[in-house]
Scaffold this active site. Sequence first.
Site, short mmCIF file in Angstrom:
data_model
loop_
_atom_site.label_atom_id
_atom_site.label_comp_id
_atom_site.label_asym_id
_atom_site.label_seq_id
_atom_site.Cartn_x
_atom_site.Cartn_y
_atom_site.Cartn_z
N SER A 1 0.83 -1.19 0.00
CA SER A 1 0.00 0.00 0.00
C SER A 1 0.87 1.23 0.00
O SER A 1 2.08 1.17 0.02
CB SER A 1 -0.89 0.01 1.24
OG SER A 1 -0.10 0.32 2.37
N LYS A 2 0.18 2.34 -0.01
CA LYS A 2 0.88 3.62 -0.03
C LYS A 2 1.71 3.82 1.22
O LYS A 2 2.61 4.63 1.27
CB LYS A 2 -0.13 4.75 -0.20
CG LYS A 2 -0.77 4.72 -1.56
CD LYS A 2 -2.16 5.32 -1.56
CE LYS A 2 -2.83 5.07 -2.89
NZ LYS A 2 -3.81 3.99 -2.82
N ARG A 3 1.37 3.07 2.24
CA ARG A 3 2.12 3.23 3.47
C ARG A 3 3.49 2.57 3.42
O ARG A 3 4.40 2.95 4.12
CB ARG A 3 1.34 2.63 4.65
CG ARG A 3 0.29 3.57 5.14
CD ARG A 3 0.01 3.34 6.60
NE ARG A 3 -1.41 3.52 6.81
CZ ARG A 3 -2.18 2.64 7.38
NH1 ARG A 3 -1.69 1.51 7.81
NH2 ARG A 3 -3.45 2.87 7.54
N TYR B 1 7.22 1.85 -3.57
CA TYR B 1 7.02 2.79 -4.66
C TYR B 1 7.92 2.43 -5.83
O TYR B 1 9.09 2.12 -5.66
CB TYR B 1 7.40 4.21 -4.24
CG TYR B 1 6.49 4.83 -3.22
CD1 TYR B 1 5.16 4.43 -3.11
CD2 TYR B 1 6.96 5.83 -2.38
CE1 TYR B 1 4.33 5.03 -2.18
CE2 TYR B 1 6.13 6.42 -1.45
CZ TYR B 1 4.82 6.01 -1.34
OH TYR B 1 4.01 6.59 -0.42
#
Length: 481
Positions: free
Chosen positions: A252-254, A259
């Site tokens: 996830s973005k967390r 990335y």
Amino acid sequence: MKVRTRFAPSPTGFLHLGGLRSALYGYLFARKNNGSFILRIEDTDQERYVEGATQVIYDTLRDCGMNWDEGPDVGGEYGPYIQSERKDLYLPYARQLVESGHAYYCFCTKEELEERRQAAEARGEVFKYDKHCLHLSKEEVQRKLDAGVPYVIRQNAPTEGETSYHDIVFGDMTFPNDSLDDMVLIKQDGMPTYNFANVIDDHLMGITHVMRGMEYLSSTPKYNLLYQAFGWEIPQYIHMPPVMRDEHHKLSKRDGDAYYSDFIAKGYLSEAIINYLALVGWNPGTEQEFFSMDELIEAFDVTRINKSPGIFDVNKLTWFNAEYIRRMDPARYLEMVTPWFDQVLAGKGINYPRLAELMQERTEVFNQVPAMVAFLGELPDYDISLYTHKKMKTDAAISKANLEMIRPVLEGIGDWTEQNIHDTVIPAIAAAGLKNGAVLWPLRIAISGLASTPGGAIEIAWLLGKEETLRRVDDGLRRLS
RNA sequence: GGCCCCGUGGUCAAGAGGCCUAAGACAUCGCCCUUUCACGGCGGUAACUCGGGUUCGAAUCCCGACGGGGUCACCA
């Protein structure tokens, strides 16, 4: 009918690898079927808007070799492709649904809803909107509307029976209608909810195959009801399992390190990332595991997408990366590795092309390079226990003696080339009645200070130059005294 | 909790009733090659969640349990 798929990310930050894989599958499916791949930016949530995030999406997709046929920057006949620029088009559709009885105005406030939600929870029940406002009389609704009472528009979902649909990867899905809540279509601020905008946009943009994460599996019946209420054709569904960080959490973005841009910064190749990602959740049914984008398009088959989540394995990605680096054109490798060499060797006069040759097959990820070559710039401090090697039959005393033997040989080499060093040193060792390892091991330790290095003693000696080599041998001799 | 989905080695996975005494890849371990490391070669350890059925026969079909995930927002 021509296949049209879309990738519809929210510009909330960076693109993580899970999102990238969704884009990839959508892209592959579209290309495989000679269809169109559409990019739509879903930015209706202004609170989560991140400056420059849209550009990151463009750059990432292009970097990976995925081009889109329609999108915000390239245009297309179904634009605009940025949801916030479409905001005025949803309300009329919602009103149409109110007219036909498939939706209704709801004046319940968030506070009232919250109270009822908590009351339900206290009773141990699951809260579900009770269609309170559906039962308001026409006059009353009009009166509130005229008085400017804030409202939302809700879908009027059936409470009995069941709704089924077919998903290309999950098969036939059936949900009891009483599990369907009357979801909000238009928010109090007049903006559509994600759910509603999605249906409208997908239809208006002629999307034939909706590909998205499997978390939408259970809300799909509500979408289908909407399509039916409008009399629109329901698209094909291809729900995809998530890419997981571990058994319990999806990427996830967390997870900052998931990335795409972070992997690139570490020295991963986009081809390797794409190749690896394609294989998490899908397989070609053959033994082939290396795929160019064109080969992926050729081999891709949505029906072979797995139903269960796949855990992201950085080990395997790294292996793919190492393989891609080894297969890389040496000139390209040199170009890519140069900045990494520069981090620790700038101005040291090391021959980069030769070093690159030695490093190419040893490089898994570029960020490992500086630590592997730094010793060429500066001899690290090391312990003389390194001179002791069982297999080479060396210890400190033997090393010292052999180093003393080889030093003058090295000094006597006129033209300092690898060939000459080799052709002088090897016979000298033989002449001294020693094994190569007995001399070359201590020599390599002396001039590198490391147990393992890219290349052996001769290559390193050449890279270092005669003067520096002798200086380091002397240093080693001092340490051994 | 209701509903939905999923369940083959540490990880990715092949497998669609007999070809399974269960592929392959990564990781791991060992050996070989070698002036180190790496590459390469060879080999090893390691899995059908459990329990009931159905069947002559089940990793494959059915049921249940257990485990995991998702979803139940005026977020997307």
